[in-house]
Design an enzyme around this catalytic site. Structure first.
Site, mmCIF file in Angstrom:
data_model
loop_
_atom_site.group_PDB
_atom_site.id
_atom_site.type_symbol
_atom_site.label_atom_id
_atom_site.label_comp_id
_atom_site.label_asym_id
_atom_site.label_seq_id
_atom_site.Cartn_x
_atom_site.Cartn_y
_atom_site.Cartn_z
ATOM 1 N N GLY A 158 0.774 -1.240 0.000
ATOM 2 C CA GLY A 158 0.000 0.000 0.000
ATOM 3 C C GLY A 158 0.801 1.283 0.000
ATOM 4 O O GLY A 158 0.324 2.308 -0.480
ATOM 5 N N ASP B 112 1.129 3.569 4.683
ATOM 6 C CA ASP B 112 0.040 4.259 3.974
ATOM 7 C C ASP B 112 -1.040 4.727 4.944
ATOM 8 O O ASP B 112 -1.488 5.865 4.889
ATOM 9 C CB ASP B 112 -0.556 3.352 2.876
ATOM 10 C CG ASP B 112 -0.897 1.945 3.360
ATOM 11 O OD1 ASP B 112 -0.670 1.636 4.552
ATOM 12 O OD2 ASP B 112 -1.400 1.150 2.549
ATOM 13 N N ASP C 201 -5.027 2.212 10.814
ATOM 14 C CA ASP C 201 -6.466 2.033 11.043
ATOM 15 C C ASP C 201 -6.652 1.613 12.505
ATOM 16 O O ASP C 201 -6.712 2.453 13.394
ATOM 17 C CB ASP C 201 -6.950 0.993 10.025
ATOM 18 C CG ASP C 201 -8.436 0.718 10.064
ATOM 19 O OD1 ASP C 201 -9.196 1.590 10.493
ATOM 20 O OD2 ASP C 201 -8.860 -0.371 9.640
ATOM 21 N N LYS D 71 -6.706 6.954 11.015
ATOM 22 C CA LYS D 71 -8.129 6.950 11.408
ATOM 23 C C LYS D 71 -8.202 6.947 12.933
ATOM 24 O O LYS D 71 -8.227 5.868 13.546
ATOM 25 C CB LYS D 71 -8.819 5.688 10.871
ATOM 26 C CG LYS D 71 -8.930 5.593 9.358
ATOM 27 C CD LYS D 71 -9.684 4.314 8.978
ATOM 28 C CE LYS D 71 -9.681 4.058 7.509
ATOM 29 N NZ LYS D 71 -10.226 2.716 7.173
ATOM 30 N N ASP E 105 -5.999 -0.320 -1.956
ATOM 31 C CA ASP E 105 -6.767 -1.121 -2.902
ATOM 32 C C ASP E 105 -8.090 -1.629 -2.354
ATOM 33 O O ASP E 105 -8.313 -1.687 -1.149
ATOM 34 C CB ASP E 105 -5.943 -2.341 -3.321
ATOM 35 C CG ASP E 105 -5.872 -3.377 -2.187
ATOM 36 O OD1 ASP E 105 -5.433 -3.009 -1.078
ATOM 37 O OD2 ASP E 105 -6.292 -4.524 -2.399
HETATM 38 P P1 5GP Z 1 -4.435 -1.689 10.949
HETATM 39 O O1 5GP Z 1 -3.568 -2.837 11.379
HETATM 40 O O2 5GP Z 1 -3.950 -0.342 11.428
HETATM 41 O O3 5GP Z 1 -5.884 -1.908 11.294
HETATM 42 O O4 5GP Z 1 -4.467 -1.656 9.382
HETATM 43 C C1 5GP Z 1 -3.396 -1.395 8.628
HETATM 44 C C2 5GP Z 1 -3.552 -1.899 7.202
HETATM 45 O O5 5GP Z 1 -4.910 -2.205 6.841
HETATM 46 C C3 5GP Z 1 -3.121 -0.806 6.270
HETATM 47 O O6 5GP Z 1 -1.734 -0.821 6.066
HETATM 48 C C4 5GP Z 1 -3.921 -1.122 5.018
HETATM 49 O O7 5GP Z 1 -3.223 -2.073 4.261
HETATM 50 C C5 5GP Z 1 -5.199 -1.719 5.546
HETATM 51 N N1 5GP Z 1 -6.264 -0.701 5.621
HETATM 52 C C6 5GP Z 1 -6.708 -0.061 6.731
HETATM 53 N N2 5GP Z 1 -7.683 0.810 6.440
HETATM 54 C C7 5GP Z 1 -7.868 0.724 5.087
HETATM 55 C C8 5GP Z 1 -8.757 1.399 4.163
HETATM 56 O O8 5GP Z 1 -9.594 2.258 4.504
HETATM 57 N N3 5GP Z 1 -8.641 1.052 2.854
HETATM 58 C C9 5GP Z 1 -7.748 0.120 2.407
HETATM 59 N N4 5GP Z 1 -7.732 -0.125 1.112
HETATM 60 N N5 5GP Z 1 -6.899 -0.540 3.252
HETATM 61 C C10 5GP Z 1 -6.973 -0.224 4.572
HETATM 62 MG MG MG Z 2 -0.142 -0.605 4.786
#
Ligand code: 5GP
Ligand code: MG
Length: 178
Positions: free
Chosen positions: A48, A103, A106, A134, A162
């Site tokens: 990403g 990128d 979340d 976020k 994506d």
């Molecule tokens: P986390 O572990 O912080 O929940 O998520 C991290 C990963 O989830 C990011 O690096 C990304 O690859 C994916 N991700 C989180 N939110 C989004 C989103 O809104 N759209 C997309 N396409 N990928 C996301």
């Molecule tokens: Mg990522």
């Protein structure tokens, strides 16, 4: 183009490439200010982050090395995709300033795990630069040293992000229409 279709989903324009580039200039300035004379190792987390890493590195003027890693779901007997194994890191990070180029943060689980794994390898420090954050979704107490834009808790695509592998090449960011 304000609205796009990817597979079965419709997305609407959320963040323009101009806004993205403005945030990136600011991040690169902050990073230059903090990291000069630190000989940092910049690590792009694939897939990403490829667009963000390319653009922010073109604005970052501090002498540095740039490397690329991937996170692979560890196929253990009990775990199913919970533990993410870091692959592709060939550099010795002992005593180094490492900057992760992400990128989006979340829930924060991914970056929290990654920072912990890297801290176990003896670096001087590990910093995090994320284009998007976020805050309402984040469950982990992670330090984000550089944040481009804070966004609502919506699913987005474009600029490297994506949906089922599609949408990464879009220069703007779009959010899912529910
Ligand atoms: P986390 O572990 O912080 O929940 O998520 C991290 C990963 O989830 C990011 O690096 C990304 O690859 C994916 N991700 C989180 N939110 C989004 C989103 O809104 N759209 C997309 N396409 N990928 C996301
Ligand atoms: Mg990522």
């Amino acid at each position: 183009m304000r609205s796009i279709q990817l597979g079965d989903k419709t997305f609407e324009l959320s963040i323009t490439s101009t806004e993205i580039q403005k945030a990136i200039y600011r991040m690169a300035d902050e990073m230059d200010r903090d990291l000069k004379d630190k000989n940092p190792l910049m690590i792009c987390i694939l897939n990403g982050s490829f667009m963000f890493a390319a653009d922010v590195m073109k604005k970052f003027t501090t002498p540095c090395q740039v490397s690329f890693v991937k996170l692979a779901s560890y196929q253990g007997t009990q775990t199913t995709g919970q533990v993410k194994e870091l692959i592709g890191l060939t550099e010795d990070i002992v005593g180094r300033t490492v900057v992760l180029l992400e990128d989006i943060v979340d829930t924060g689980v991914t970056i929290d795990n990654l920072v912990k794994q890297l801290n176990g390898m003896g670096p001087r420090e590990v910093k995090v630069a994320t284009l998007l954050f976020k805050p309402d979704a984040c469950k982990r107490d992670v330090t984000l040293d550089y944040v481009g834009l804070s966004i609502p808790n919506e699913f987005i695509v474009g600029y490297g992000l994506d949906y089922n592998g599609y949408g990464r090449n879009l220069p703007d960011i779009y959010s899912l229409v529910k």
